[in-house]
Design an enzyme around this catalytic site. Structure first.
Site, PDB file in Angstrom:
ATOM      1  N   ASP A 113       0.822  -1.197   0.000  1.00 33.57           N
ATOM      2  CA  ASP A 113       0.000   0.000   0.000  1.00 33.57           C
ATOM      3  C   ASP A 113       0.863   1.256   0.000  1.00 33.57           C
ATOM      4  O   ASP A 113       1.972   1.264   0.545  1.00 33.57           O
ATOM      5  CB  ASP A 113      -0.897   0.027   1.239  1.00 33.57           C
ATOM      6  CG  ASP A 113      -1.858  -1.151   1.287  1.00 33.57           C
ATOM      7  OD1 ASP A 113      -1.445  -2.199   1.797  1.00 33.57           O
ATOM      8  OD2 ASP A 113      -2.981  -1.008   0.812  1.00 33.57           O
ATOM      9  N   LYS A 114       0.337   2.331  -0.589  1.00 31.68           N
ATOM     10  CA  LYS A 114       1.075   3.599  -0.587  1.00 31.68           C
ATOM     11  C   LYS A 114       0.953   4.312   0.750  1.00 31.68           C
ATOM     12  O   LYS A 114       1.961   4.573   1.410  1.00 31.68           O
ATOM     13  CB  LYS A 114       0.582   4.524  -1.703  1.00 31.68           C
ATOM     14  CG  LYS A 114       1.304   5.881  -1.667  1.00 31.68           C
ATOM     15  CD  LYS A 114       0.739   6.883  -2.648  1.00 31.68           C
ATOM     16  CE  LYS A 114       1.462   8.224  -2.491  1.00 31.68           C
ATOM     17  NZ  LYS A 114       0.911   9.266  -3.373  1.00 31.68           N
TER      18      LYS A 114
END
Length: 465
Positions: A113-114
Site C-alpha cells: 500500500d502507498k
C-alpha cells in the site's frame, strides 16, 4: 452521460445484508459483496488517517547469506526496505534512478500500500553495499541483509503482519470495546472471515475493472476501452468526470488526451495509441503494463468469486465445514493453501476431510472461472453453475480468441481467510472526544487486510482507502 453510466450513479447507495440485516454499502454490492459474516453493527471510523496508522511487515524466510561481497555465485544484494507513503512502482523508479540502474534490476515479493509504512525484502542485481549506503530518499530506509544466488520474485513470501489503527470513531470507548470484542469472537468462532477480493482489486473510487473484463470476454475490445476511459463514477474527482463525459459524448480522443490530468497516464496512453492507430483496440490495451491489461479478466473472475461466497453463505453453507460435492485444497509446505492439490468431497471421505478442515490442513475452495476450472458437485456445484450461466459465458470464452494474451485457464481458491485479530481500544490521541481501535493480525500472501477490517468498521469502502 450514457444511460448505463447514469444507472451507476443512481445505485451508489446502501443496501441491506441478506444474512445479518446490516446495511452493506452499494459500492461493495458493485464488486459482488452483499453481506457481512459478523453480527455487530460496526464502529465506522476512518483508516489511514496518517501513514503510520497502517503498518505492513512482510513475513518472509527467503534465503540469503550474510555476506556483502559480490562473487559469481551471489550477484543479488538482499535488502530490507522500510518506506512511508511510497507507492511501490514510484519507489522503484526513484530508487533505481538514484542508484543509476534499470528498475528491472530491483525485484520484490509483493506490492504494498502507498499510504502506509511498509517493510519488505528486495533484491538488487549487481549492486554493492556502498552504493546502497550512498543513496538517501525521503521517508525511506534500506538495510543490507546479505547476498543471494537468486533474485526474490513475486509471491516469494509467506504473508504480511499488519498493525492498523482505525480513528475518529464516534462511539465511547466502552461501547467500541464491546462491539470490537463481539466482532472478534464471531471471527474466531468461524475460523476467519470470507476470503473476498477487496475494493482495491476493482478500483477504490471507480470500480470499473470487472466491467472492462466482461467486455473483453465478449470480444468487444472497443467497448472495453471506451468504458475504461469514459465511464463516469460518482466518487471520482469532478475534473475526471468532466473529461470522461466529454469523450463519451464526442468520441474526440485528441481533445480527451489534452483534458486528462497527467496522473491518469493509462487513459492517456490508450487514447494516444488510438489517435496514432485508429481501430487498433488490442494494440491500445497492450501499451499498458501487462499486469494491468490482464487484471481486467482477473477482476471479473474475482467479482464472480465474491458472489459465490455470498451465495454459499446465504444458502446456509459453512466456509470451513464441507458438504458432499465441495472441492478442497490442501496446505503446502510453505503453510499456504495449494490450489494445485484438489480433492472432491464425497460420502466416503467427508468425515476425514472435515477433520482436516478443522485442523487447518485443508480448505474449501470456489472457482476463479477459466477455460479449464473444475466445478464442484452437489449444492456448491449448483451455485457455481447457476452463477456462471447467469453471465452467459462458457469456459471456452475464457480462451479469449480476440485477445489470447489475457486468456485464463482459471483455478480454485480458498473461501475462508484464516485470521486471529488482536484489538486494543483507547481514546483517539489525534481527535479529541473520539475513540480508536488498534488491530494486529497476520494474513497469508494475496489476501486483503480490508476484508478483515470491513467486519469491524461496516462502513463505506471509501473510508478505508
Amino acid at each position: 452521460m450514457t444511460e448505463e453510466q447514469t444507472n451507476i450513479s443512481e445505485t451508489m447507495d446502501t443496501k441491506m445484508s441478506e444474512t445479518t440485516g446490516i446495511n452493506v454499502p452499494a459500492l461493495e454490492n458493485e464488486i459482488g459483496i452483499n453481506l457481512y459474516s459478523t453480527t455487530t453493527a460496526g464502529v465506522s471510523g476512518v483508516l489511514r488517517y496518517q501513514p503510520t496508522d497502517f503498518i505492513v511487515r512482510e513475513i518472509s524466510n527467503y534465503p540469503y547469506e550474510e555476506n556483502d561481497v559480490i562473487d559469481k555465485n551471489r550477484k543479488y544484494l538482499m535488502v530490507e526496505v522500510t518506506k512511508e507513503n511510497w507507492d511501490t512502482n514510484h519507489f522503484l523508479k526513484a530508487y533505481s534512478s538514484a542508484l543509476g540502474i534499470s528498475h528491472k534490476r530491483i525485484t520484490y515479493a509483493g506490492t504494498k500500500d502507498k499510504r502506509a509504512v511498509t517493510v519488505q525484502k528486495m533484491s538488487l542485481y549487481d549492486v554493492t553495499k556502498e552504493q546502497v549506503e550512498n543513496v538517501h530518499l525521503k521517508d525511506v530506509s534500506v538495510r543490507v541483509l546479505g547476498r543471494s544466488q537468486q533474485p526474490i520474485g513475486l509471491g516469494d513470501l509467506e504473508g504480511n503482519q499488519f498493525q492498523i489503527v482505525i480513528r475518529n470513531i464516534d462511539l465511547p470507548e466502552a461501547e467500541a470495546k464491546a462491539a470490537a470484542e463481539k466482532t472478534t469472537a464471531d471471527i474466531l468462532k468461524a475460523g476467519g472471515v470470507p476470503n473476498f477480493f477487496g475494493i482495491q482489486r476493482f478500483g477504490s473510487r471507480r470500480p470499473v475493472t470487472h466491467h472492462v473484463g466482461e467486455d473483453l470476454l465478449k470480444g468487444d475490445l472497443e467497448k472495453a476501452i471506451l468504458r475504461y476511459v469514459s465511464e463516469v463514477y460518482p466518487d471520482e474527482p469532478e475534473e475526471t468526470k468532466n473529461v470522461r463525459r466529454y469523450i463519451a459524448e464526442t468520441n474526440d480522443f485528441k481533445g480527451g488526451v489534452l483534458q486528462f490530468p497527467d496522473y491518469l497516464g493509462h487513459e492517456k496512453a490508450l487514447l494516444n495509441h488510438l489517435i496514432a492507430r485508429p481501430g487498433d483496440f488490442k494494440g491500445a490495451f497492450m501499451v499498458l503494463p501487462k499486469n494491468l491489461y490482464t487484471m481486467f479478466i482477473h477482476a471479473y473472475q474475482s467479482w464472480l468469486f465474491n458472489r459465490i461466497i455470498c451465495e454459499r453463505l446465504k444458502n446456509g453453507l459453512s466456509l470451513n465445514q464441507a458438504v458432499v460435492g465441495d472441492i478442497v485444497c490442501y496446505r503446502a509446505k510453505d503453510k499456504t493453501p495449494d490450489p494445485s492439490r484438489l480433492e472432491k468431497v464425497d460420502e466416503d471421505n467427508i468425515d476425514g476431510i472435515n477433520g482436516l478442515l478443522k485442523r487447518g490442513r485443508a480448505f474449501i475452495t470456489a472457482p476463479l472461472f477459466g477455460s479449464v476450472t473444475p466445478f464442484a458437485d452437489g449444492i456448491p456445484g449448483e451455485i457455481e453453475c447457476r452463477l456462471i450461466e447467469e453471465t452467459g459465458f462458457t469456459p471456452e470464452d475464457f480462451k479469449m480468441p480476440a485477445f489470447p494474451e489475457v486468456a485464463s485457464k482459471g483455478l480454485r481458491k480458498e473461501i475462508l481467510l484464516e485470521v486471529e485479530p488482536n484489538v486494543l481500544v483507547a481514546a483517539d490521541d489525534l481527535n479529541e472526544g473520539k475513540t480508536k481501535l488498534t488491530l494486529e493480525f497476520k494474513l497469508p500472501k494475496g489476501s486483503y487486510a480490508t476484508t478483515v477490517l470491513r467486519e469491524y468498521m461496516k462502513t463505506n469502502p471509501l473510508n478505508m482507502s
